[in-house]
Write an enzyme that holds these catalytic residues in place. Sequence first.
Site, PDB file in Angstrom:
ATOM      1  CE  LYS A 158      -1.925  -1.123   3.924  1.00 30.23           C
ATOM      2  NZ  LYS A 158      -1.280  -2.397   4.238  1.00 30.23           N
ATOM      3  NE  ARG A 208      -4.786  -0.910  10.178  1.00 27.86           N
ATOM      4  CZ  ARG A 208      -3.684  -0.457   9.575  1.00 27.86           C
ATOM      5  NH1 ARG A 208      -3.611   0.759   9.152  1.00 27.86           N
ATOM      6  NH2 ARG A 208      -2.673  -1.241   9.398  1.00 27.86           N
ATOM      7  NE  ARG A 247       7.653  -2.540   6.542  1.00 31.37           N
ATOM      8  CZ  ARG A 247       6.337  -2.558   6.618  1.00 31.37           C
ATOM      9  NH1 ARG A 247       5.605  -2.004   5.668  1.00 31.37           N
ATOM     10  NH2 ARG A 247       5.736  -3.145   7.631  1.00 31.37           N
ATOM     11  NE  ARG A 292       6.184  -0.185  10.153  1.00 30.64           N
ATOM     12  CZ  ARG A 292       5.076  -0.230   9.420  1.00 30.64           C
ATOM     13  NH1 ARG A 292       5.078   0.284   8.207  1.00 30.64           N
ATOM     14  NH2 ARG A 292       3.982  -0.758   9.884  1.00 30.64           N
ATOM     15  NE  ARG A 308       1.630  -4.481  11.547  1.00 28.96           N
ATOM     16  CZ  ARG A 308       2.801  -4.360  10.922  1.00 28.96           C
ATOM     17  NH1 ARG A 308       3.898  -4.813  11.478  1.00 28.96           N
ATOM     18  NH2 ARG A 308       2.872  -3.783   9.742  1.00 28.96           N
TER      19      ARG A 308
HETATM   20  P1  AP5 Z   1       4.865  -1.636   2.064  1.00 35.19           P
HETATM   21  O1  AP5 Z   1       4.539  -0.798   0.882  1.00 35.19           O
HETATM   22  O2  AP5 Z   1       5.622  -1.008   3.192  1.00 35.19           O
HETATM   23  O3  AP5 Z   1       3.569  -2.384   2.607  1.00 35.19           O
HETATM   24  P2  AP5 Z   1       2.227  -1.855   3.278  1.00 35.19           P
HETATM   25  O4  AP5 Z   1       1.101  -2.524   2.585  1.00 35.19           O
HETATM   26  O5  AP5 Z   1       2.221  -0.362   3.315  1.00 35.19           O
HETATM   27  O6  AP5 Z   1       2.372  -2.534   4.699  1.00 35.19           O
HETATM   28  P3  AP5 Z   1       2.412  -1.975   6.192  1.00 35.19           P
HETATM   29  O7  AP5 Z   1       3.029  -3.063   7.024  1.00 35.19           O
HETATM   30  O8  AP5 Z   1       3.062  -0.619   6.256  1.00 35.19           O
HETATM   31  O9  AP5 Z   1       0.927  -1.843   6.493  1.00 35.19           O
HETATM   32  P4  AP5 Z   1       0.281  -1.734   7.861  1.00 35.19           P
HETATM   33  O10 AP5 Z   1      -1.106  -1.542   7.465  1.00 35.19           O
HETATM   34  O11 AP5 Z   1       0.530  -2.812   8.827  1.00 35.19           O
HETATM   35  O12 AP5 Z   1       1.062  -0.533   8.570  1.00 35.19           O
HETATM   36  P5  AP5 Z   1       0.637   0.939   8.930  1.00 35.19           P
HETATM   37  O13 AP5 Z   1       1.857   1.733   8.910  1.00 35.19           O
HETATM   38  O14 AP5 Z   1      -0.533   1.370   8.115  1.00 35.19           O
HETATM   39  O15 AP5 Z   1       5.685  -2.927   1.537  1.00 35.19           O
HETATM   40  C1  AP5 Z   1       6.191  -3.905   2.450  1.00 35.19           C
HETATM   41  C2  AP5 Z   1       7.565  -4.394   1.968  1.00 35.19           C
HETATM   42  O16 AP5 Z   1       7.423  -5.148   0.757  1.00 35.19           O
HETATM   43  C3  AP5 Z   1       8.556  -3.274   1.631  1.00 35.19           C
HETATM   44  O17 AP5 Z   1       9.820  -3.674   2.025  1.00 35.19           O
HETATM   45  C4  AP5 Z   1       8.447  -3.115   0.085  1.00 35.19           C
HETATM   46  O18 AP5 Z   1       9.671  -2.654  -0.475  1.00 35.19           O
HETATM   47  C5  AP5 Z   1       8.114  -4.539  -0.332  1.00 35.19           C
HETATM   48  N1  AP5 Z   1       7.205  -4.621  -1.484  1.00 35.19           N
HETATM   49  C6  AP5 Z   1       6.107  -3.848  -1.718  1.00 35.19           C
HETATM   50  N2  AP5 Z   1       5.480  -4.242  -2.857  1.00 35.19           N
HETATM   51  C7  AP5 Z   1       6.197  -5.320  -3.322  1.00 35.19           C
HETATM   52  C8  AP5 Z   1       6.046  -6.179  -4.459  1.00 35.19           C
HETATM   53  N3  AP5 Z   1       5.031  -6.032  -5.328  1.00 35.19           N
HETATM   54  N4  AP5 Z   1       6.971  -7.172  -4.630  1.00 35.19           N
HETATM   55  C9  AP5 Z   1       7.994  -7.335  -3.747  1.00 35.19           C
HETATM   56  N5  AP5 Z   1       8.188  -6.539  -2.678  1.00 35.19           N
HETATM   57  C10 AP5 Z   1       7.291  -5.558  -2.437  1.00 35.19           C
HETATM   58  O19 AP5 Z   1       0.091   0.773  10.431  1.00 35.19           O
HETATM   59  C11 AP5 Z   1       0.945   0.475  11.499  1.00 35.19           C
HETATM   60  C12 AP5 Z   1       0.152   0.458  12.805  1.00 35.19           C
HETATM   61  O20 AP5 Z   1      -0.414   1.775  13.063  1.00 35.19           O
HETATM   62  C13 AP5 Z   1      -1.054  -0.484  12.875  1.00 35.19           C
HETATM   63  O21 AP5 Z   1      -0.675  -1.800  13.213  1.00 35.19           O
HETATM   64  C14 AP5 Z   1      -1.905   0.199  13.981  1.00 35.19           C
HETATM   65  O22 AP5 Z   1      -1.394  -0.079  15.256  1.00 35.19           O
HETATM   66  C15 AP5 Z   1      -1.698   1.674  13.692  1.00 35.19           C
HETATM   67  N6  AP5 Z   1      -2.730   2.194  12.771  1.00 35.19           N
HETATM   68  C16 AP5 Z   1      -2.518   2.680  11.519  1.00 35.19           C
HETATM   69  N7  AP5 Z   1      -3.692   3.042  10.942  1.00 35.19           N
HETATM   70  C17 AP5 Z   1      -4.663   2.780  11.863  1.00 35.19           C
HETATM   71  C18 AP5 Z   1      -6.076   2.908  11.839  1.00 35.19           C
HETATM   72  N8  AP5 Z   1      -6.741   3.377  10.779  1.00 35.19           N
HETATM   73  N9  AP5 Z   1      -6.763   2.513  12.951  1.00 35.19           N
HETATM   74  C19 AP5 Z   1      -6.119   2.049  14.040  1.00 35.19           C
HETATM   75  N10 AP5 Z   1      -4.784   1.870  14.114  1.00 35.19           N
HETATM   76  C20 AP5 Z   1      -4.057   2.241  13.032  1.00 35.19           C
END
Ligand code: AP5
Length: 209
Positions: free
Chosen positions: A13, A88, A122, A155, A166
């Site tokens: 994402k 979410r 990552r 992270r 998660r």
């Molecule tokens: P990346 O692009 O970083 O993946 P992502 O989908 O963004 O995954 P996240 O782990 O960041 O999502 P998340 O939802 O858990 O975290 P968030 O920060 O939102 O890609 C991942 C890796 O793969 C990278 O190394 C990339 O280079 C590689 N890659 C990407 N595409 C690829 C491909 N096609 N092929 C190969 N490699 C690839 O949330 C973190 C925390 O914040 C949550 O757990 C929660 O505690 C809190 N939080 C955030 N939003 C909310 C909300 N709305 N409500 C409540 N709590 C929240």
Amino acid sequence: MKLIFIGPQGSGKGTQAFRLKEKLNIPHISTGDIFRENIKNNTELGIEAQKYMNEGKLVPDELVIRLIKDRLSQDDAKTGFILDGFPRNTEQAKALSEATDIDKVVLIDLDDATAIERIGGRRTCKKCGTVYHVKFNPPKEEGKCDEDGEELIQRDDDKEEAIKKRLEIYHKETQPISDFYKEQGILISVDGSKSIDDVEKDINKKLGL
Ligand code: AP5
């Protein structure tokens, strides 16, 4: 264009939103990035959010909804945005519907095993937040950001126990909201297991870009 990106952890994402925001010249609003920035700056919001994030739990709805409503009211988000990581759960999706219309929801699908492999490799720039992968998207120089030369780090919530939690929450609470958007006819799905460039092409094609 007002867009939402939904998908499991590691589906790309953040990676894809970063590319698309350049193309469309609209802000990429990631709730995870906002929380991490607040943790770095030791704000009240950051201290509160960190308690939940490190355990892989969701930050309470009330806090996130307030934060997003405030961010969407800012001038740069009036004509368009990419929401990454919000909504979410159904509570957040309902609150968003009350606040604004959405044009399209992009679901990036990925199986859990690949998600775990991606998250393990990552690396993120300590300063600017640019995301890399040690194998699939490495920086030019190991351990250093291409953009600003700063150190790349893992992270805190990418530890194995937190990742499992998660993904469990994703399947239970986040995945069902794709049906909410499907019923509205605004959901598009892409296969997130393809290469980063191919996923980008699929998204652009399905968005008519
Ligand atoms: P990346 O692009 O970083 O993946 P992502 O989908 O963004 O995954 P996240 O782990 O960041 O999502 P998340 O939802 O858990 O975290 P968030 O920060 O939102 O890609 C991942 C890796 O793969 C990278 O190394 C990339 O280079 C590689 N890659 C990407 N595409 C690829 C491909 N096609 N092929 C190969 N490699 C690839 O949330 C973190 C925390 O914040 C949550 O757990 C929660 O505690 C809190 N939080 C955030 N939003 C909310 C909300 N709305 N409500 C409540 N709590 C929240």
